[in-house]
Design a protein around this motif. Structure first.
Motif, PDB file in Angstrom:
ATOM      1  N   LYS A   1       0.770  -1.223   0.067  1.00  0.00           N
ATOM      2  CA  LYS A   1      -0.068   0.058   0.082  1.00  0.00           C
ATOM      3  C   LYS A   1       0.871   1.586  -0.132  1.00  0.00           C
ATOM      4  CE  LYS A   1      -4.244   1.430   2.573  1.00  0.00           C
ATOM      5  NZ  LYS A   1      -4.882   1.721   3.591  1.00  0.00           N
ATOM      6  N   ARG A   2       2.072   1.240   0.570  1.00  0.00           N
ATOM      7  CA  ARG A   2       2.707   2.501   0.706  1.00  0.00           C
ATOM      8  C   ARG A   2       4.223   2.420   0.225  1.00  0.00           C
ATOM      9  NH1 ARG A   2       1.380   6.220   4.824  1.00  0.00           N
ATOM     10  NH2 ARG A   2      -0.846   5.877   5.364  1.00  0.00           N
ATOM     11  N   PHE A   3       4.240   1.152  -0.602  1.00  0.00           N
ATOM     12  CA  PHE A   3       5.744   1.123  -1.028  1.00  0.00           C
ATOM     13  C   PHE A   3       6.042   0.888  -2.474  1.00  0.00           C
ATOM     14  CE2 PHE A   3       9.324  -2.651  -1.474  1.00  0.00           C
ATOM     15  CZ  PHE A   3      10.054  -1.755  -2.213  1.00  0.00           C
ATOM     16  N   TYR A   4       6.280   1.812  -3.205  1.00  0.00           N
ATOM     17  CA  TYR A   4       6.524   2.079  -4.604  1.00  0.00           C
ATOM     18  C   TYR A   4       8.013   1.619  -5.181  1.00  0.00           C
ATOM     19  CZ  TYR A   4       1.911   4.325  -4.315  1.00  0.00           C
ATOM     20  OH  TYR A   4       0.557   4.534  -4.301  1.00  0.00           O
ATOM     21  N   LEU A   5       7.873   0.864  -6.309  1.00  0.00           N
ATOM     22  CA  LEU A   5       9.425   0.395  -6.883  1.00  0.00           C
ATOM     23  C   LEU A   5       9.323   0.692  -8.312  1.00  0.00           C
ATOM     24  CD1 LEU A   5      12.155  -0.948  -6.097  1.00  0.00           C
ATOM     25  CD2 LEU A   5      10.828  -3.143  -6.964  1.00  0.00           C
ATOM     26  N   CYS A   6      10.318   1.849  -8.779  1.00  0.00           N
ATOM     27  CA  CYS A   6      10.536   2.035 -10.053  1.00  0.00           C
ATOM     28  C   CYS A   6      11.654   1.517 -10.607  1.00  0.00           C
ATOM     29  CB  CYS A   6      10.604   3.413 -10.126  1.00  0.00           C
ATOM     30  SG  CYS A   6       9.276   4.390  -9.408  1.00  0.00           S
ATOM     31  N   GLY A   7      11.879   1.182 -12.062  1.00  0.00           N
ATOM     32  CA  GLY A   7      12.810   0.747 -12.637  1.00  0.00           C
ATOM     33  C   GLY A   7      12.476  -0.612 -13.552  1.00  0.00           C
ATOM     34  N   ASP A   8      13.575  -1.112 -13.748  1.00  0.00           N
ATOM     35  CA  ASP A   8      13.345  -2.269 -14.743  1.00  0.00           C
ATOM     36  C   ASP A   8      13.474  -3.727 -13.933  1.00  0.00           C
ATOM     37  OD1 ASP A   8      15.851  -2.991 -14.977  1.00  0.00           O
ATOM     38  OD2 ASP A   8      16.265  -2.334 -17.006  1.00  0.00           O
ATOM     39  N   GLY A   9      13.960  -3.559 -12.671  1.00  0.00           N
ATOM     40  CA  GLY A   9      14.233  -4.535 -11.713  1.00  0.00           C
ATOM     41  C   GLY A   9      15.529  -5.316 -12.148  1.00  0.00           C
ATOM     42  N   VAL A  10      16.039  -5.235 -13.136  1.00  0.00           N
ATOM     43  CA  VAL A  10      17.205  -6.266 -13.870  1.00  0.00           C
ATOM     44  C   VAL A  10      18.365  -5.762 -13.950  1.00  0.00           C
ATOM     45  CG1 VAL A  10      15.319  -8.182 -14.343  1.00  0.00           C
ATOM     46  CG2 VAL A  10      16.043  -6.395 -15.949  1.00  0.00           C
ATOM     47  N   SER A  11      18.236  -4.489 -14.966  1.00  0.00           N
ATOM     48  CA  SER A  11      19.757  -3.942 -15.150  1.00  0.00           C
ATOM     49  C   SER A  11      20.447  -3.499 -14.312  1.00  0.00           C
ATOM     50  CB  SER A  11      19.264  -2.703 -16.388  1.00  0.00           C
ATOM     51  OG  SER A  11      18.369  -3.295 -17.225  1.00  0.00           O
ATOM     52  N   ASP A  12      21.582  -4.222 -14.075  1.00  0.00           N
ATOM     53  CA  ASP A  12      22.477  -4.213 -12.829  1.00  0.00           C
ATOM     54  C   ASP A  12      23.751  -3.459 -13.401  1.00  0.00           C
ATOM     55  OD1 ASP A  12      24.133  -4.457 -10.433  1.00  0.00           O
ATOM     56  OD2 ASP A  12      23.352  -6.523 -10.098  1.00  0.00           O
ATOM     57  N   VAL A  13      24.177  -2.288 -12.732  1.00  0.00           N
ATOM     58  CA  VAL A  13      25.390  -1.555 -12.988  1.00  0.00           C
ATOM     59  C   VAL A  13      26.598  -2.934 -12.854  1.00  0.00           C
ATOM     60  CG1 VAL A  13      26.129  -0.826 -10.755  1.00  0.00           C
ATOM     61  CG2 VAL A  13      26.572   0.592 -12.748  1.00  0.00           C
ATOM     62  N   GLU A  14      26.319  -3.806 -11.825  1.00  0.00           N
ATOM     63  CA  GLU A  14      27.595  -4.639 -11.674  1.00  0.00           C
ATOM     64  C   GLU A  14      27.701  -5.557 -12.713  1.00  0.00           C
ATOM     65  OE1 GLU A  14      27.280  -6.403  -7.946  1.00  0.00           O
ATOM     66  OE2 GLU A  14      27.300  -4.454  -6.945  1.00  0.00           O
ATOM     67  N   ASP A  15      26.762  -5.705 -13.798  1.00  0.00           N
ATOM     68  CA  ASP A  15      26.781  -6.578 -15.049  1.00  0.00           C
ATOM     69  C   ASP A  15      27.761  -5.869 -16.101  1.00  0.00           C
ATOM     70  OD1 ASP A  15      25.390  -8.231 -13.658  1.00  0.00           O
ATOM     71  OD2 ASP A  15      23.538  -7.835 -14.544  1.00  0.00           O
ATOM     72  N   GLY A  16      28.289  -4.655 -15.727  1.00  0.00           N
ATOM     73  CA  GLY A  16      29.251  -4.045 -16.526  1.00  0.00           C
ATOM     74  C   GLY A  16      28.801  -2.958 -17.646  1.00  0.00           C
ATOM     75  N   MET A  17      27.096  -2.800 -17.493  1.00  0.00           N
ATOM     76  CA  MET A  17      26.648  -1.726 -18.136  1.00  0.00           C
ATOM     77  C   MET A  17      26.998  -0.443 -17.447  1.00  0.00           C
ATOM     78  SD  MET A  17      23.101  -3.470 -19.372  1.00  0.00           S
ATOM     79  CE  MET A  17      22.759  -4.176 -17.611  1.00  0.00           C
ATOM     80  N   GLY A  18      27.133   0.426 -18.170  1.00  0.00           N
ATOM     81  CA  GLY A  18      27.512   1.823 -17.231  1.00  0.00           C
ATOM     82  C   GLY A  18      25.906   2.547 -17.311  1.00  0.00           C
ATOM     83  N   LEU A  19      25.886   3.519 -16.272  1.00  0.00           N
ATOM     84  CA  LEU A  19      24.837   4.293 -16.298  1.00  0.00           C
ATOM     85  C   LEU A  19      24.761   5.420 -17.162  1.00  0.00           C
ATOM     86  CD1 LEU A  19      25.116   4.291 -12.478  1.00  0.00           C
ATOM     87  CD2 LEU A  19      23.023   3.339 -13.731  1.00  0.00           C
ATOM     88  N   VAL A  20      23.532   5.586 -17.912  1.00  0.00           N
ATOM     89  CA  VAL A  20      23.507   6.456 -18.904  1.00  0.00           C
ATOM     90  C   VAL A  20      22.459   7.519 -18.578  1.00  0.00           C
ATOM     91  CG1 VAL A  20      22.686   6.933 -21.357  1.00  0.00           C
ATOM     92  CG2 VAL A  20      24.150   4.805 -20.915  1.00  0.00           C
TER      93      VAL A  20
END
Lengths: 64, 212
Positions: free
Chosen positions: B168-187
């Motif tokens: 009821k009071r907890f919202y979660l945004c994002g794709d849930g999977v794209s992890d910066v530790e997988d080598g992808m940078g943050l754009v």
């Protein structure tokens, strides 16, 4: 049967710790809710999943 | 040109958002935990919308590696993020009440430090810190709204990023999977999309619109 992240699975009687181990998820990067209530981290070992429970396992990934 | 008066700026916001919503935004209090790519952009969105009280928290300093996506300027390199962002927010919204804390949040200080906020925004970068804050708020501050972000690294499609309502009071945004530790940078563009989802979830909660 227990509904975990929308999927019905036979996890009745397992603890939260056992469920996370089955899913190969680190307990340090999750939040677990059962029937809309947060499960305190200190209670993962003793909290047992029951038939009909709705479980949400939120896995956090890095980046921000 | 001189800075407009509080009344002039409030009226301009009222014209765009309507009197009812602006009153709610003006009296709202939001804590933003982490002032990186998510937090700095969320804070600017909320300040521009006329949120009346912002509590911005980070323990880090501005680094050259932040400039691709975080709302800091090259001349601010080395400054505390809390101080640098407060300066920027004060230029954008001179009448917003801004409290800036240079501190590392932990289970010990979260309940006390965040007690004044109606809505808490999780905007950390490390997965274990995200989990720590979310668990701590949900366990010890059940009356707060919480908006978290997880999964925005790399250049995967924009439309993977969504807002989800976990409880009821907890919202979660994002794709849930794209992890910066997988080598992808943050754009910048993709981090901004997630920040936009989080800021908009906050504004909808303030408006009393709780659906996603």
């Amino acid at each position: 049967m227990v509904k975990i992240n929308g999927e019905l699975l036979e996890k009745d009687g397992k603890t939260v710790t056992e469920m996370l181990a089955d899913m190969e998820i680190s307990g340090q990067r999750v939040a677990v809710e059962i029937n809309e209530e947060i499960v305190p981290k200190a209670k993962y070992d003793e909290t047992v999943l029951n038939d009909g429970d709705h479980v949400e396992v939120v896995r956090f990934v890095g980046g921000g | 040109m001189s800075v407009p008066s509080r009344e002039e700026m409030y009226r301009a916001l009222e014209e765009r958002h309507g009197a009812d919503l602006q009153k709610k935004l003006d009296s709202a209090s939001v804590a933003i935990c982490g002032l990186g790519g998510l937090g700095s952009n969320i804070a600017i969105s909320l300040a521009r919308a006329g949120v009346g009280h912002l509590h911005i928290i980070d323990f880090d300093r501005v680094d050259i590696s932040n400039l691709n996506r975080q709302q800091y300027f090259p001349e601010q390199l080395g400054q505390l993020k809390s101080v640098a962002l407060k300066d920027t927010l004060e230029r954008i919204a001179p009448y917003c009440h801004i409290k800036a804390d240079n501190i590392k949040l932990s289970e010990d200080n979260i309940p006390d430090l965040l007690s004044d906020a109606d809505i808490i925004v999780e905007a950390f970068d490390k997965a274990d810190q995200k989990a720590m804050l979310v668990n701590c708020v949900l366990e010890s501050m059940p009356d707060k709204f919480l908006v978290s972000g997880s999964g925005m690294a790399g250049i995967a499609p924009s439309n993977m990023i969504t807002t989800n309502k976990i409880t009821k009071r907890f919202y979660l945004c994002g794709d849930g999977v794209s992890d910066v530790e997988d080598g992808m940078g943050l754009v910048s563009s993709r981090v901004l999309i997630c920040a936009g989802h989080q800021a908009h979830a906050v504004i909808r909660i303030i408006a009393g619109e709780f659906d996603i």
